[in-house]
Design a protein around this motif. Structure first.
Motif, PDB file in Angstrom:
ATOM      1  N   GLY A 140       0.809  -1.212   0.000  1.00  0.00           N
ATOM      2  CA  GLY A 140       0.000   0.000   0.000  1.00  0.00           C
ATOM      3  C   GLY A 140       0.844   1.264   0.000  1.00  0.00           C
ATOM      4  O   GLY A 140       0.534   2.239   0.694  1.00  0.00           O
ATOM      5  N   ARG A 142       2.890   4.782  -0.963  1.00  0.00           N
ATOM      6  CA  ARG A 142       2.637   6.094  -1.558  1.00  0.00           C
ATOM      7  C   ARG A 142       3.984   6.684  -1.941  1.00  0.00           C
ATOM      8  O   ARG A 142       4.843   6.884  -1.084  1.00  0.00           O
ATOM      9  CB  ARG A 142       1.898   7.008  -0.580  1.00  0.00           C
ATOM     10  CG  ARG A 142       0.492   6.539  -0.274  1.00  0.00           C
ATOM     11  CD  ARG A 142      -0.340   7.627   0.384  1.00  0.00           C
ATOM     12  NE  ARG A 142      -1.745   7.270   0.376  1.00  0.00           N
ATOM     13  CZ  ARG A 142      -2.745   8.132   0.477  1.00  0.00           C
ATOM     14  NH1 ARG A 142      -2.476   9.434   0.598  1.00  0.00           N
ATOM     15  NH2 ARG A 142      -4.008   7.740   0.453  1.00  0.00           N
ATOM     16  N   ARG A 147      -0.297   6.333  -5.886  1.00  0.00           N
ATOM     17  CA  ARG A 147      -1.015   5.651  -4.808  1.00  0.00           C
ATOM     18  C   ARG A 147      -1.213   4.193  -5.194  1.00  0.00           C
ATOM     19  O   ARG A 147      -1.835   3.889  -6.213  1.00  0.00           O
ATOM     20  CB  ARG A 147      -2.375   6.308  -4.566  1.00  0.00           C
ATOM     21  CG  ARG A 147      -2.312   7.808  -4.269  1.00  0.00           C
ATOM     22  CD  ARG A 147      -1.694   8.050  -2.886  1.00  0.00           C
ATOM     23  NE  ARG A 147      -1.645   9.471  -2.564  1.00  0.00           N
ATOM     24  CZ  ARG A 147      -0.589  10.248  -2.753  1.00  0.00           C
ATOM     25  NH1 ARG A 147       0.512   9.731  -3.317  1.00  0.00           N
ATOM     26  NH2 ARG A 147      -0.609  11.521  -2.412  1.00  0.00           N
ATOM     27  N   GLU A 149      -2.930   0.858  -4.053  1.00  0.00           N
ATOM     28  CA  GLU A 149      -3.996   0.419  -3.165  1.00  0.00           C
ATOM     29  C   GLU A 149      -4.339  -1.041  -3.440  1.00  0.00           C
ATOM     30  O   GLU A 149      -4.158  -1.533  -4.556  1.00  0.00           O
ATOM     31  CB  GLU A 149      -5.239   1.301  -3.353  1.00  0.00           C
ATOM     32  CG  GLU A 149      -4.956   2.789  -3.139  1.00  0.00           C
ATOM     33  CD  GLU A 149      -6.183   3.633  -3.389  1.00  0.00           C
ATOM     34  OE1 GLU A 149      -7.187   3.432  -2.692  1.00  0.00           O
ATOM     35  OE2 GLU A 149      -6.128   4.489  -4.297  1.00  0.00           O
ATOM     36  N   THR A 218      -3.078   4.505  -8.819  1.00  0.00           N
ATOM     37  CA  THR A 218      -3.607   5.776  -9.294  1.00  0.00           C
ATOM     38  C   THR A 218      -2.563   6.864  -9.081  1.00  0.00           C
ATOM     39  O   THR A 218      -1.589   6.687  -8.344  1.00  0.00           O
ATOM     40  CB  THR A 218      -4.908   6.161  -8.564  1.00  0.00           C
ATOM     41  OG1 THR A 218      -4.642   6.263  -7.162  1.00  0.00           O
ATOM     42  CG2 THR A 218      -6.000   5.137  -8.811  1.00  0.00           C
ATOM     43  N   GLY A 220      -2.442  10.928  -7.921  1.00  0.00           N
ATOM     44  CA  GLY A 220      -3.186  12.057  -7.387  1.00  0.00           C
ATOM     45  C   GLY A 220      -2.784  13.332  -8.085  1.00  0.00           C
ATOM     46  O   GLY A 220      -1.873  14.042  -7.648  1.00  0.00           O
ATOM     47  N   PRO A 225      -8.880  11.020  -9.577  1.00  0.00           N
ATOM     48  CA  PRO A 225      -7.617  10.287  -9.727  1.00  0.00           C
ATOM     49  C   PRO A 225      -7.398   9.805 -11.164  1.00  0.00           C
ATOM     50  O   PRO A 225      -8.349   9.587 -11.902  1.00  0.00           O
ATOM     51  CB  PRO A 225      -7.798   9.102  -8.786  1.00  0.00           C
ATOM     52  CG  PRO A 225      -9.278   8.845  -8.793  1.00  0.00           C
ATOM     53  CD  PRO A 225      -9.925  10.204  -8.917  1.00  0.00           C
TER      54      PRO A 225
END
Length: 472
Positions: A140, A142, A147, A149, A218, A220, A225
Motif C-alpha cells: 500500500g 505512496r 497511490r 492500493e 492511481t 493524485g 484520480p
C-alpha cells in the motif's frame, strides 16, 4: 557487480530533456502509441517519480528507475480539432550497460543531460522493476503522486516472479507467478476509469464472470484520480477467445457451442451491470445525439481513410434508419456496457467457463463517451464483428463459420437476457456499422495489413438489403 546507483532524482524538466530525442524516436513504434503517422513535436512532463528499483546492492539492479507521465504533443489528425496531447505512462530503467536479455526493451543511449552516458529502457520487461510495482501494491505504498492500493480481501504474496505478456495489446500486462496479472495502462487521463469502475461494480453485484480487482495504482493529479493500473487474478490455463477461435478454425472444428456459451456470459455481465448501475431510457432526442455521433464518426473516417468514400452513402442509411425509428416514438433502454467486446477480451478456463476482461472501452474514444450508458447492442455488435475477423484471419477459407457463430451467440444471449438482439435489426445494424467504421480507421492507423477485414464488412453493410443479409 551492481551498477553505480544514481543517487539523486533529476528535476522533471532536466530528466525529460535528457530523454526527449530518444522518446521522440521510440514512442511512435510502440503498439500502444495512438498518434502513429503524425510527428512528435514536443514532450512535457506531467509527473516524474523516482522508484526503488530493487534491494540495494542487488546484482544487476538498474542504476535508477523512474515512473514518468509524459504528455506528447503532435499536430492534430486531418479534420480533427486541436488537442492538448495524449499523456502516456512509462517506467524507465537506467543502466550503464543493457544485458542481452533486455535488448528488445532498449529506448536508447543518452548523450546529454543528467543521464548522459547511460542506457535507458522499458523497465516493465525487467523482473526487478516489475517486482517493485507488485511490492508497492502489496504494502500500500505512496510514492510522490502515486497511490498503490489493494483490496484487503485479496492476498498479494511477496516475491512472485514477473513476466511480461507478449500478446499484442493496447496496454502492457505483467503476470506475477501464476496468480496475478497487472494491466498497466499506457495512454491515461483524469477521472473515473471504467477498467476499474465496472469490475468493482460487477464484483459487488456478485457477477463471477469478471475477475475481481485485487489492487490498483492511481496518480493524485488535477482532475484525478488518474488510473494507472489494475491488478487482478490471473486465470491460469485459460484460453484467449481469439486464439481459441483461430485454433478451432484451423482444425475445421465447429465453434457454435462456444459462441453460444459466450452469448450467455455476455448476457450475465449485462444483467449484472444493469443491477449495479443506473439504466436510462433513450427517446428521440437522446437517440438523435447517438445517431449524430455515428454520422460524424463516419464523416471523419472518410476524411482519414478515403477508401470508405464509395460506401459512405450506404453506410449512412444504417444511421438514418435508426434516427427515423426514434422519430416515430421508439425508445430503447441504455446501461453501462463493456464498450469494446470481442473474442480477445474473453477467456475460457480449463473447465469451459468464459470470463470477460478489459473494461477500458475503445481506447480511441473520449473517456466521457466510454462511460455513457448505451444499448447492449453495442457490445453484441462488437462480438459479431469479432467472429467475422476470426473467419477472415483463418489460413483456409471457412465459408459460413462466422454466420453460424453469430447466430449461436445471439441465441445464447437470448436464453439469459430474455430477448434476442436480432429482433431489433435496425439498432443492431447501426451499431455494427459504427463498429466497422471504427475498425477501418483503427486498422489504417495501426495495422494497415488488416484493413481488408473491416472493409469487407463495410461493403456488406453498405449494400442494399438482399445483399446485406448474405455473409460478408
Amino acid at each position: 557487480m551492481p551498477e553505480a546507483v544514481i543517487s539523486t532524482v533529476p528535476s522533471p524538466t532536466a530528466l525529460l530533456a535528457s530523454l526527449d530525442p530518444l522518446l521522440r524516436a521510440w514512442l511512435p513504434g510502440r503498439r500502444w502509441f495512438a498518434g502513429k503517422g503524425r510527428p512528435v513535436t514536443g514532450l512535457s512532463p506531467v509527473a516524474v517519480t523516482g522508484l526503488p528499483p530493487s534491494p540495494e546492492g542487488a546484482p544487476g539492479a538498474p542504476a535508477a528507475l523512474y515512473h514518468l507521465l509524459v504528455r506528447v504533443h503532435q499536430p492534430p489528425a486531418p479534420g480533427a480539432p486541436e488537442q492538448r496531447g495524449d499523456c502516456y505512462q512509462l517506467v524507465v530503467g537506467v543502466r550503464e550497460v543493457l544485458p542481452p536479455r533486455l535488448a528488445p526493451s532498449l529506448i536508447g543511449h543518452v548523450t546529454g543531460g543528467p543521464l548522459a552516458g547511460y542506457v535507458v529502457y522499458d523497465a516493465l520487461d525487467d523482473p526487478g522493476p516489475a517486482g517493485t510495482l507488485l511490492e508497492a501494491l502489496r504494502s500500500g505504498a505512496r510514492l510522490g503522486p502515486l497511490r498503490f492500493e489493494r483490496d484487503p480481501d485479496h492476498e498479494i504474496r511477496a516475491a512472485l516472479m514477473p513476466r511480461v505478456m507478449t500478446a499484442e495489446q493496447s496496454n502492457s500486462s505483467v503476470v506475477y507467478g501464476d496468480s496475478l496479472v497487472l494491466k498497466v495502462l499506457r495512454r491515461i487521463g483524469p477521472g473515473t476509469h471504467p477498467d476499474l469502475e465496472l469490475p468493482l461494480a460487477l464484483t459487488r453485484a456478485g457477477c463471477a464472470r469478471v475477475p475481481a480487482p485485487a489492487g490498483w495504482i492511481t496518480a493524485g493529479l488535477p482532475g484525478g484520480p488518474w488510473l494507472l493500473g489494475v491488478l487482478q487474478p490471473y486465470l491460469q490455463g485459460a484460453d484467449d477467445g481469439w486464439e481459441l477461435a483461430l485454433r478451432e478454425l484451423a482444425k475445421g472444428e465447429d465453434f457454435a457451442a462456444e459462441a453460444r456459451a459466450l452469448g450467455r456470459a455476455t448476457a450475465e455481465v449485462h444483467t449484472a451491470l444493469a443491477r449495479a448501475l443506473p439504466t436510462v431510457t433513450l427517446g428521440h432526442h437522446a437517440m438523435a445525439r447517438i445517431v449524430d455521433g455515428m454520422t460524424g464518426r463516419l464523416a471523419a473516417a472518410v476524411r482519414t481513410v478515403p477508401a470508405l468514400l464509395p460506401y459512405a452513402p450506404g453506410l449512412r442509411t444504417a444511421f438514418t434508419a435508426l434516427g427515423d425509428l426514434a422519430g416515430q416514438g421508439r425508445t430503447w433502454t441504455a446501461q453501462r456496457v463493456h464498450g469494446d467486446l470481442h473474442l480477445g477480451q474473453c477467456l475460457r478456463s480449463p473447465d469451459g467457463r468464459w470470463s470477460v476482461i478489459d473494461f477500458e472501452g475503445e481506447p480511441d474514444r473520449p473517456p466521457e463517451e466510454r462511460r455513457m450508458p448505451q444499448p447492449v447492442a453495442r457490445d453484441v455488435a462488437g462480438m459479431l464483428r469479432s467472429f467475422d475477423y476470426a473467419e477472415r484471419s483463418a489460413d483456409a477459407p471457412a465459408p459460413g463459420w462466422a454466420e453460424t457463430c453469430r447466430a449461436a451467440y445471439c441465441s445464447g444471449y437470448a436464453r439469459v437476457a430474455g430477448h434476442d438482439p436480432r429482433t431489433d435489426p435496425v439498432l443492431l445494424r447501426a451499431y455494427e456499422t459504427d463498429k466497422a467504421v471504427y475498425e477501418v480507421v483503427y486498422e489504417a492507423r495501426h495495422r494497415p495489413d488488416w484493413l481488408p477485414v473491416p472493409l469487407a464488412a463495410v461493403r456488406r453493410l453498405a449494400a442494399p438489403e438482399p445483399v446485406r443479409n448474405r455473409p460478408a
